[in-house]
Structures are given as C-alpha cells and as structure tokens.
Design a protein around this motif. Structure first.
Motif, PDB file in Angstrom:
ATOM      1  N   MET A 143       0.840  -1.213  -0.684  1.00 38.64           N
ATOM      2  CA  MET A 143      -0.144   0.199   0.041  1.00 38.64           C
ATOM      3  C   MET A 143       1.149   1.532  -0.108  1.00 38.64           C
ATOM      4  SD  MET A 143      -3.324   0.608   2.450  1.00 38.64           S
ATOM      5  CE  MET A 143      -4.237   1.248   1.941  1.00 38.64           C
ATOM      6  N   LEU A 144       0.578   2.488  -0.617  1.00 38.29           N
ATOM      7  CA  LEU A 144       1.652   3.846  -0.951  1.00 38.29           C
ATOM      8  C   LEU A 144       0.621   4.074  -0.183  1.00 38.29           C
ATOM      9  CD1 LEU A 144       3.233   4.532  -2.552  1.00 38.29           C
ATOM     10  CD2 LEU A 144       1.891   5.931  -3.896  1.00 38.29           C
ATOM     11  N   GLY A 145       1.534   4.877   1.277  1.00 36.07           N
ATOM     12  CA  GLY A 145       0.525   5.823   2.660  1.00 36.07           C
ATOM     13  C   GLY A 145       1.675   6.650   2.093  1.00 36.07           C
ATOM     14  N   PHE A 146       1.697   7.778   2.159  1.00 32.86           N
ATOM     15  CA  PHE A 146       2.412   9.299   3.379  1.00 32.86           C
ATOM     16  C   PHE A 146       2.386   9.293   4.099  1.00 32.86           C
ATOM     17  CE2 PHE A 146      -0.826   9.880  -0.939  1.00 32.86           C
ATOM     18  CZ  PHE A 146       0.620  10.825  -1.864  1.00 32.86           C
ATOM     19  N   SER A 147       4.231   9.731   4.361  1.00 30.19           N
ATOM     20  CA  SER A 147       4.525   9.514   6.375  1.00 30.19           C
ATOM     21  C   SER A 147       5.262  11.082   5.833  1.00 30.19           C
ATOM     22  CB  SER A 147       5.176   8.209   6.559  1.00 30.19           C
ATOM     23  OG  SER A 147       6.311   8.650   5.074  1.00 30.19           O
ATOM     24  N   LYS A 151       8.486  10.411   3.925  1.00 29.37           N
ATOM     25  CA  LYS A 151       9.133  10.925   2.841  1.00 29.37           C
ATOM     26  C   LYS A 151       8.351  11.720   2.105  1.00 29.37           C
ATOM     27  CE  LYS A 151       7.192   5.788   2.225  1.00 29.37           C
ATOM     28  NZ  LYS A 151       6.182   5.290   1.510  1.00 29.37           N
TER      29      LYS A 151
END
Length: 82
Positions: free
Chosen positions: A1-5, A8
């Motif tokens: 899953m592509l998540g924004f942290s 990043k």
C-alpha cells in the motif's frame, strides 16, 4: 500500500530542492551567490545585455530588415533601393 509519511514527504521535498538548485546552477540563473549581481537584484547585473533591434517585413520579398536602417537587397523591385 502506498502511504504518505512525514519522512517520505521530507525526502521528496529535499529531492525537488536539490534538482531545482542543480538546474539553476547549470543554466546560469543562479541566486545572489552567483557571479555578478548584488543580493537583491537576482544577478541581473552580471548578465550580458543583448542589443535588440526592431525589424520590419519587406512588402515585396517578405524578408525582415532593420526598421531604423533599412538596406536594399539584390532585387530590382526592392522598395528600399535608392
């Protein structure tokens, strides 16, 4: 899953800033640290000035000639022939 942290996003911002500064350094559009120019003028004082001249199109042959100092071409029907 592509998540924004946060990590990043900071890395992406750092990468974009590095590419931008490298681009500015190689194209000569540097900031106050570049050669010539004071801190507030964006380096405009160090840039070369290009002498530009207005041109006008010949109504006979269609070539562009100087608007202030027109010169005749080799055509016999040149309107600038004296």
């Amino acid at each position: 899953m592509l998540g924004f942290s946060l990590g990043k996003l900071l890395l992406l911002a750092l990468l974009i800033a590095a590419v931008w500064f490298l681009f500015r350094a190689f194209t000569g559009g540097g900031s106050a640290g570049s050669a010539g120019g004071a801190a507030g003028d964006g380096g405009a004082a160090g840039r070369d000035v290009i002498d530009a001249e207005d041109m006008t199109q010949c109504r006979v042959c269609g070539t562009y000639i100087s608007a202030t100092k027109p010169s005749a071409c080799s055509r016999a029907d040149c309107p600038y022939r004296r």
